[in-house]
Design an enzyme around this catalytic site. Sequence first.
Site, PDB file in Angstrom:
ATOM      1  N   ASN A   1     -10.151-118.432  57.788  1.00 57.71           N
ATOM      2  CA  ASN A   1     -10.146-117.954  56.351  1.00 57.71           C
ATOM      3  C   ASN A   1     -11.425-118.130  55.545  1.00 57.71           C
ATOM      4  O   ASN A   1     -11.549-117.760  54.456  1.00 57.71           O
ATOM      5  CB  ASN A   1      -8.653-118.543  55.753  1.00 57.71           C
ATOM      6  CG  ASN A   1      -7.510-117.894  56.257  1.00 57.71           C
ATOM      7  OD1 ASN A   1      -7.673-116.826  57.011  1.00 57.71           O
ATOM      8  ND2 ASN A   1      -6.624-118.382  55.923  1.00 57.71           N
TER       9      ASN A   1
ATOM     10  N   CYS B   1      -1.261-109.681  57.988  1.00 61.41           N
ATOM     11  CA  CYS B   1       0.369-109.862  58.339  1.00 61.41           C
ATOM     12  C   CYS B   1       1.359-109.545  57.323  1.00 61.41           C
ATOM     13  O   CYS B   1       1.004-109.378  55.937  1.00 61.41           O
ATOM     14  CB  CYS B   1       0.220-111.661  58.248  1.00 61.41           C
ATOM     15  SG  CYS B   1      -0.480-112.285  59.898  1.00 61.41           S
TER      16      CYS B   1
ATOM     17  N   ARG C   1       2.671-108.204  49.246  1.00 61.83           N
ATOM     18  CA  ARG C   1       1.213-108.957  49.040  1.00 61.83           C
ATOM     19  C   ARG C   1       0.268-108.060  48.087  1.00 61.83           C
ATOM     20  O   ARG C   1      -0.807-107.265  48.398  1.00 61.83           O
ATOM     21  CB  ARG C   1       0.597-108.877  50.399  1.00 61.83           C
ATOM     22  CG  ARG C   1       1.334-109.716  51.501  1.00 61.83           C
ATOM     23  CD  ARG C   1       0.529-109.896  52.915  1.00 61.83           C
ATOM     24  NE  ARG C   1      -0.675-110.868  52.472  1.00 61.83           N
ATOM     25  CZ  ARG C   1      -1.275-111.238  53.463  1.00 61.83           C
ATOM     26  NH1 ARG C   1      -0.982-111.108  54.655  1.00 61.83           N
ATOM     27  NH2 ARG C   1      -2.289-112.156  53.346  1.00 61.83           N
TER      28      ARG C   1
ATOM     29  N   ARG D   1      -6.000-112.479  66.396  1.00 63.91           N
ATOM     30  CA  ARG D   1      -6.680-112.171  65.221  1.00 63.91           C
ATOM     31  C   ARG D   1      -7.250-113.701  64.880  1.00 63.91           C
ATOM     32  O   ARG D   1      -8.282-113.486  63.788  1.00 63.91           O
ATOM     33  CB  ARG D   1      -5.536-111.692  64.073  1.00 63.91           C
ATOM     34  CG  ARG D   1      -5.590-110.211  64.381  1.00 63.91           C
ATOM     35  CD  ARG D   1      -4.684-109.729  63.152  1.00 63.91           C
ATOM     36  NE  ARG D   1      -5.176-110.188  61.834  1.00 63.91           N
ATOM     37  CZ  ARG D   1      -4.408-110.888  60.952  1.00 63.91           C
ATOM     38  NH1 ARG D   1      -3.144-110.710  61.164  1.00 63.91           N
ATOM     39  NH2 ARG D   1      -4.849-111.381  59.939  1.00 63.91           N
TER      40      ARG D   1
HETATM   41  N1  EPU Z   1      -0.673-112.976  44.588  1.00 62.60           N
HETATM   42  C1  EPU Z   1      -0.418-112.157  43.524  1.00 62.60           C
HETATM   43  N2  EPU Z   1      -1.274-111.252  43.056  1.00 62.60           N
HETATM   44  C2  EPU Z   1      -2.652-111.313  43.768  1.00 62.60           C
HETATM   45  C3  EPU Z   1      -2.614-112.112  44.903  1.00 62.60           C
HETATM   46  C4  EPU Z   1      -1.853-112.819  45.523  1.00 62.60           C
HETATM   47  O1  EPU Z   1       0.776-112.070  42.979  1.00 62.60           O
HETATM   48  O2  EPU Z   1      -3.349-110.607  43.266  1.00 62.60           O
HETATM   49  C5  EPU Z   1       0.546-113.799  45.023  1.00 62.60           C
HETATM   50  C6  EPU Z   1       1.058-113.503  46.573  1.00 62.60           C
HETATM   51  O3  EPU Z   1       2.055-112.540  46.603  1.00 62.60           O
HETATM   52  C7  EPU Z   1       1.227-114.809  46.868  1.00 62.60           C
HETATM   53  C8  EPU Z   1       0.648-115.639  46.563  1.00 62.60           C
HETATM   54  O4  EPU Z   1      -0.181-115.072  45.288  1.00 62.60           O
HETATM   55  O5  EPU Z   1       2.810-115.059  46.619  1.00 62.60           O
HETATM   56  C9  EPU Z   1      -0.746-116.306  47.281  1.00 62.60           C
HETATM   57  O6  EPU Z   1      -1.424-115.213  47.807  1.00 62.60           O
HETATM   58  P1  EPU Z   1      -2.944-115.468  48.073  1.00 62.60           P
HETATM   59  O7  EPU Z   1      -3.660-114.283  47.585  1.00 62.60           O
HETATM   60  O8  EPU Z   1      -3.342-116.830  47.755  1.00 62.60           O
HETATM   61  O9  EPU Z   1      -3.006-115.009  49.706  1.00 62.60           O
HETATM   62  P2  EPU Z   1      -4.076-114.193  50.504  1.00 62.60           P
HETATM   63  O10 EPU Z   1      -5.529-114.418  49.733  1.00 62.60           O
HETATM   64  O11 EPU Z   1      -3.806-112.723  50.468  1.00 62.60           O
HETATM   65  C10 EPU Z   1      -4.760-116.070  51.895  1.00 62.60           C
HETATM   66  C11 EPU Z   1      -4.830-116.410  53.546  1.00 62.60           C
HETATM   67  C12 EPU Z   1      -3.322-116.326  53.916  1.00 62.60           C
HETATM   68  C13 EPU Z   1      -2.552-117.244  53.537  1.00 62.60           C
HETATM   69  C14 EPU Z   1      -2.607-117.286  52.079  1.00 62.60           C
HETATM   70  C15 EPU Z   1      -1.883-118.360  51.102  1.00 62.60           C
HETATM   71  C16 EPU Z   1      -6.809-115.210  54.099  1.00 62.60           C
HETATM   72  C17 EPU Z   1      -7.613-113.895  54.708  1.00 62.60           C
HETATM   73  N3  EPU Z   1      -5.455-115.034  54.087  1.00 62.60           N
HETATM   74  O12 EPU Z   1      -4.069-114.880  51.771  1.00 62.60           O
HETATM   75  O13 EPU Z   1      -3.479-116.615  55.548  1.00 62.60           O
HETATM   76  O14 EPU Z   1      -1.058-117.141  53.832  1.00 62.60           O
HETATM   77  O15 EPU Z   1      -3.699-117.146  51.458  1.00 62.60           O
HETATM   78  O16 EPU Z   1      -2.679-119.816  51.511  1.00 62.60           O
HETATM   79  O17 EPU Z   1      -7.606-116.246  53.685  1.00 62.60           O
HETATM   80  C18 EPU Z   1      -3.219-116.619  57.716  1.00 62.60           C
HETATM   81  O18 EPU Z   1      -4.212-116.944  57.956  1.00 62.60           O
HETATM   82  O19 EPU Z   1      -2.403-116.546  58.680  1.00 62.60           O
HETATM   83  C19 EPU Z   1      -2.715-116.097  56.499  1.00 62.60           C
HETATM   84  C20 EPU Z   1      -1.940-115.243  56.259  1.00 62.60           C
END
Ligand code: EPU
Length: 432
Positions: free
Chosen positions: A23, A117, A122, A399
């Site tokens: 990440n 995923c 999301r 992945r």
């Molecule tokens: N959220 C919102 N609005 C947004 C963005 C997020 O409401 O604009 C909410 C999401 O629905 C969720 C929370 O905020 O409830 C956290 O989401 P976040 O944006 O932090 O997640 P992400 O950036 O999409 C990254 C990792 C994920 C990991 C999450 C939480 C990457 C590429 N992915 O996702 O990693 O689960 O942070 O730590 O960095 C994995 O590696 O298996 C994976 C899924």
Amino acid sequence: MKKYVIHGGRPLYGKIEISGAKNAAVGIIPAALLVEGPCRIENIPAISDVDMLLNILRDLGASVRMINRTTVEVDCAGARCQTVPYGAGRKLRASYYLLGAMLGRFGWAEVPLPGGCDFGSRPIDQHLKGLAALGAEVRVEKGYMCATAQGGRMKGSQIYLDVASVGATMNLMLAAVLAEGTTIIENTAKEPHIVDLANFLNSMGAEITGAGTDVIKIRGVDKLRGGEYSIIPDQIEAGTYMAAVAATGGEVRICNIIPKHLECITAKLVEMGAEVEEQGDSLVVRRNRPLQRTNVKTMFYPGFPTDMHPQIAAVLCLARGTSVITEGVWDNRYRYTEEFRRLGAKIQVDGKIAIIEGVDHLSGAPMEACDLRAGAAMIIAGLAAQGTSEISNVKHIERGYEDIIGKLSGVGADIRAVEVPDPEQKKVPAVG
Ligand code: EPU
């Protein structure tokens, strides 16, 4: 198509070398677009998400050269301002980082809406809100996020995130680094990969302070220069192998890690009866007593990571007593439970809570990986189970885990990958 075949019930002994953090890498690779001159990125994990991003940079006209297995040199001098190809961009969650990076570099971006995923909804509203505050006009059209910076350059601004999103924090950092003026982002995520991206950008000449706290300040600079940077070790990969040792028993040294990033995982495994000894940049994990129940609630860093939820559930299936897992980040991270029940696990889901009644043993069965971490958890369950398990749909696992078969075989696991025909590519009879 591949599947993994596991003959379980063997304790693990030996050592495992941890790769660079997925990440962090998926943010740092798009960040190279912002840099003038070649940048050498070390400790790159050999995983399919990284391959896809490097290919996207090539498609945009960058020169991408592997120096050795873990070091890549990226020179984006020749990158062109053009649409990111739909096929590759759509498969990745991290494709949204190209939006921030391209806006920063070109003042324009067209990037497919992200995949990744499936944990239920999301949203990316916080990314879009922040980019709009920095002066971009963003609209979604035909599956693409299309964005243009008013006046051709992003403008510093004050942004408050309604949720401490990892993706939004990193994306806004990318968009703000070359902006005119200063940006302050409040209620930011604090995960180790946020700090790593800030360190990468600062080492190339950015002026970012506060990464790892609730407020990040970015003073826009005119350009970033090339340089060298080494990505941090993967917290979740390390945690996954720690959980595997807790589930199977045995003793494994987990090498090339930052122990601080693993404290939340270590604490839970110790509560469950494992021993974890810190030795410099290694942790020795052993388990030779019965596992005990515990409760786990996933949260933002420094809380227990949501990306370790299914793996810890696999261990708790074999712990004495009843454990409760509460998912605090994603709406729907429980699709693995159905597969675990095939092994004899006693696990019930009620909304965001899973109740696990530990059993004496699991027995091997076929399972289908439904996402990256669920797939890793199925491997752990299969390693701890008696008999043979088969895991299909392993593309999800590949992945995010570099050479998971090699690393587990190296500590005595009986796991191998076998090729099977893809059911979706049935032969079409010849006509005419
Ligand atoms: N959220 C919102 N609005 C947004 C963005 C997020 O409401 O604009 C909410 C999401 O629905 C969720 C929370 O905020 O409830 C956290 O989401 P976040 O944006 O932090 O997640 P992400 O950036 O999409 C990254 C990792 C994920 C990991 C999450 C939480 C990457 C590429 N992915 O996702 O990693 O689960 O942070 O730590 O960095 C994995 O590696 O298996 C994976 C899924």
